[in-house]
Design a protein around this motif. Structure first.
Motif, PDB file in Angstrom:
ATOM      1  N   CYS A  94       0.835  -1.211   0.000  1.00  0.00           N
ATOM      2  CA  CYS A  94       0.000   0.000   0.000  1.00  0.00           C
ATOM      3  C   CYS A  94       0.864   1.253   0.000  1.00  0.00           C
ATOM      4  O   CYS A  94       0.525   2.256  -0.631  1.00  0.00           O
ATOM      5  N   PHE A  95       1.982   1.197   0.712  1.00  0.00           N
ATOM      6  CA  PHE A  95       2.898   2.344   0.761  1.00  0.00           C
ATOM      7  C   PHE A  95       3.402   2.676  -0.646  1.00  0.00           C
ATOM      8  O   PHE A  95       3.369   3.830  -1.069  1.00  0.00           O
ATOM      9  N   TRP A  96       3.843   1.669  -1.389  1.00  0.00           N
ATOM     10  CA  TRP A  96       4.401   1.928  -2.716  1.00  0.00           C
ATOM     11  C   TRP A  96       3.329   2.330  -3.718  1.00  0.00           C
ATOM     12  O   TRP A  96       3.579   3.156  -4.606  1.00  0.00           O
TER      13      TRP A  96
ATOM     14  N   LEU B  87      11.880   3.578  -6.943  1.00  0.00           N
ATOM     15  CA  LEU B  87      11.042   2.395  -7.223  1.00  0.00           C
ATOM     16  C   LEU B  87      11.894   1.180  -7.609  1.00  0.00           C
ATOM     17  O   LEU B  87      11.525   0.041  -7.314  1.00  0.00           O
ATOM     18  N   GLU B  88      12.992   1.425  -8.289  1.00  0.00           N
ATOM     19  CA  GLU B  88      13.937   0.344  -8.623  1.00  0.00           C
ATOM     20  C   GLU B  88      14.415  -0.338  -7.334  1.00  0.00           C
ATOM     21  O   GLU B  88      14.418  -1.567  -7.219  1.00  0.00           O
TER      22      GLU B  88
ATOM     23  N   VAL C 175      13.675  -4.241  -5.917  1.00  0.00           N
ATOM     24  CA  VAL C 175      14.683  -5.218  -5.460  1.00  0.00           C
ATOM     25  C   VAL C 175      14.279  -5.782  -4.095  1.00  0.00           C
ATOM     26  O   VAL C 175      14.322  -6.995  -3.868  1.00  0.00           O
ATOM     27  N   LYS C 176      13.815  -4.882  -3.207  1.00  0.00           N
ATOM     28  CA  LYS C 176      13.416  -5.336  -1.864  1.00  0.00           C
ATOM     29  C   LYS C 176      12.149  -6.178  -1.890  1.00  0.00           C
ATOM     30  O   LYS C 176      12.055  -7.216  -1.255  1.00  0.00           O
ATOM     31  N   CYS C 177      11.130  -5.683  -2.619  1.00  0.00           N
ATOM     32  CA  CYS C 177       9.816  -6.358  -2.586  1.00  0.00           C
ATOM     33  C   CYS C 177       9.833  -7.694  -3.331  1.00  0.00           C
ATOM     34  O   CYS C 177       9.233  -8.664  -2.886  1.00  0.00           O
ATOM     35  N   SER C 178      10.493  -7.721  -4.494  1.00  0.00           N
ATOM     36  CA  SER C 178      10.419  -8.917  -5.341  1.00  0.00           C
ATOM     37  C   SER C 178      11.292 -10.050  -4.801  1.00  0.00           C
ATOM     38  O   SER C 178      11.046 -11.215  -5.108  1.00  0.00           O
TER      39      SER C 178
ATOM     40  N   THR D  30      17.869   2.183 -13.939  1.00  0.00           N
ATOM     41  CA  THR D  30      16.784   1.323 -13.408  1.00  0.00           C
ATOM     42  C   THR D  30      16.739  -0.005 -14.182  1.00  0.00           C
ATOM     43  O   THR D  30      15.728  -0.333 -14.805  1.00  0.00           O
ATOM     44  N   PRO D  31      17.843  -0.748 -14.111  1.00  0.00           N
ATOM     45  CA  PRO D  31      17.936  -1.969 -14.930  1.00  0.00           C
ATOM     46  C   PRO D  31      16.856  -3.008 -14.620  1.00  0.00           C
ATOM     47  O   PRO D  31      16.312  -3.638 -15.535  1.00  0.00           O
ATOM     48  N   ASN D  32      16.534  -3.166 -13.343  1.00  0.00           N
ATOM     49  CA  ASN D  32      15.524  -4.170 -12.984  1.00  0.00           C
ATOM     50  C   ASN D  32      14.129  -3.761 -13.459  1.00  0.00           C
ATOM     51  O   ASN D  32      13.336  -4.607 -13.875  1.00  0.00           O
ATOM     52  N   LEU D  33      13.852  -2.460 -13.405  1.00  0.00           N
ATOM     53  CA  LEU D  33      12.530  -1.997 -13.840  1.00  0.00           C
ATOM     54  C   LEU D  33      12.360  -2.162 -15.345  1.00  0.00           C
ATOM     55  O   LEU D  33      11.250  -2.404 -15.821  1.00  0.00           O
ATOM     56  N   VAL D  34      13.451  -2.017 -16.098  1.00  0.00           N
ATOM     57  CA  VAL D  34      13.383  -2.197 -17.554  1.00  0.00           C
ATOM     58  C   VAL D  34      12.938  -3.633 -17.878  1.00  0.00           C
ATOM     59  O   VAL D  34      12.025  -3.850 -18.687  1.00  0.00           O
ATOM     60  N   ILE D  35      13.559  -4.585 -17.196  1.00  0.00           N
ATOM     61  CA  ILE D  35      13.204  -6.005 -17.426  1.00  0.00           C
ATOM     62  C   ILE D  35      11.784  -6.281 -16.916  1.00  0.00           C
ATOM     63  O   ILE D  35      10.981  -6.934 -17.575  1.00  0.00           O
ATOM     64  N   TRP D  36      11.504  -5.748 -15.727  1.00  0.00           N
ATOM     65  CA  TRP D  36      10.164  -5.943 -15.141  1.00  0.00           C
ATOM     66  C   TRP D  36       9.070  -5.407 -16.074  1.00  0.00           C
ATOM     67  O   TRP D  36       8.032  -6.045 -16.260  1.00  0.00           O
ATOM     68  N   ALA D  37       9.307  -4.220 -16.661  1.00  0.00           N
ATOM     69  CA  ALA D  37       8.297  -3.583 -17.512  1.00  0.00           C
ATOM     70  C   ALA D  37       7.968  -4.474 -18.709  1.00  0.00           C
ATOM     71  O   ALA D  37       6.791  -4.644 -19.062  1.00  0.00           O
TER      72      ALA D  37
END
Lengths: 229, 229
Positions: free
Chosen positions: B97-99, B137-138, B142-145, B187-194
């Motif tokens: 909810c925070f994010w 958010l990146e 990393v923390k959430c996933s 934001t390398p992880n977000l690129v892959i996630w997207a």
């Protein structure tokens, strides 16, 4: 369940902190109140809420939870001993969340506009917008409470906490600006509800007295003047 | 459970409507999509959301539910067949909810600042603030996933839906402004996630193509110019 260590970071004059305090009181949770000094932020606060750096932060078992309404939801979900703060029915829950969001996203910005309005005419218009916002909540109260004492029915619920915590500052705004935001003519049910909410056992020692908030308000105005160029 | 009649009021180009669509797809709920015309509001919309008069509105058994994130929570609570959208653990739920609130209250206003920024320097500063918001958010990803595919772990969760629905418009903003908001460098992880999010079965037919959104964007700009004095 969950009798573990609970801390709350905040100031007693913050309506957002008051939300967490009332939720903890409703659930009879013992907690340590860590008072933040006005105008500064503790190391613990900066560590616990690095994104917004804002109070309140609830620390439960060394884990920080931020944002007042999220904290209230968390408290409701962790301490499941009665009474519940949020309805269990999905539709009633959605309605409660809707009104809590209305208070934060619509009503609070309208209240801030009273302070920033310049000139008598624009101030009167800002006041009227707040009163109209209150009338909307009056209608919501009638629908949600279904003739009972609170938005949440027989006991204090999510919307009561979200809105009720603003009452102290609403009274200050009324007093400082010599205006009426709550009136028996336009929001008769809210006037009765407000008295009932403020005298509730979980609330009465939480929301500061108007005189106290007036003093804080004057200090804040002075601080802002000192900071401005 | 709850196989009753479901309608969704909205436009297919609205990221907020897309949130509700994806949540319904995840839960395999059949629904009727009632398309609102751009630039006007139907009677049903005005009746169903008299306070904000905004899409999306979910109508379930003739009861309207408003506000996209509240709708997603409602869907998750009503259609309890797996997979869940919100975590059941109170702390994980609070973090989700925070994010989601961060995306709506912090990131989206920053994105709007790019459009309203005047002059090259202030535009560049606005872009940098968005990129910094993405970097935050990146780190959250990393923390959430925890090394898994989505913010929500192995399957699409609340933050994935809240953020993922912005991807179409983010791409449009990038294209129209000839800028990079998402980069492999920052934001390398977000690129892959997207990429992973957009090609997911529950998502791929929901988020409109960049070209389509570009067209809509041009129409909106023209409409705004016609309206301005």
């Amino acid at each position: 369940m969950a009798t573990s260590y609970v801390k709350l970071l905040g100031t007693r004059s913050s309506p957002y902190v008051n939300r967490a305090q009332i939720a903890l009181n409703i659930k009879s949770v013992n907690y340590e109140f860590l008072e933040e000094k006005m105008g500064s932020k503790s190391e613990l606060l900066l560590e616990s809420n690095p994104i917004h750096k804002k109070i309140p932060v609830l620390i439960h078992d060394d884990k920080p939870i931020c944002e007042s309404l999220i904290i209230v939801q968390y408290i409701d979900q962790v301490w499941t001993s009665a009474p519940s703060i949020l309805p269990s029915d999905p539709y009633d829950r959605a309605i409660a969340c809707f009104w809590a969001a209305y208070i934060d996203d619509k009503l609070i910005p309208l209240l801030k506009e009273i302070r920033t309005a310049e000139g008598e005419e624009s101030k009167a218009a800002a006041i009227e917008r707040v009163v109209e916002g209150m009338v909307v909540l009056e209608e919501a109260f009638v629908k949600c409470s279904k003739g009972k004492a609170f938005f949440g029915g027989d006991s204090i619920g999510y919307v009561d906490i979200a809105f009720g915590c603003l009452l102290g500052w609403l009274k200050v705004t009324q007093k400082m600006g010599d205006m009426q935001l709550f009136t028996e003519a336009r929001t008769p049910n809210l006037v009765i509800w407000a008295e009932r909410f403020c005298s509730h056992d979980a609330v009465k020692d939480v929301i500061p007295k108007t005189e106290e908030l007036l003093e804080i308000s004057k200090i804040k105005i002075l601080q802002a003047r000192e900071k401005s160029p």
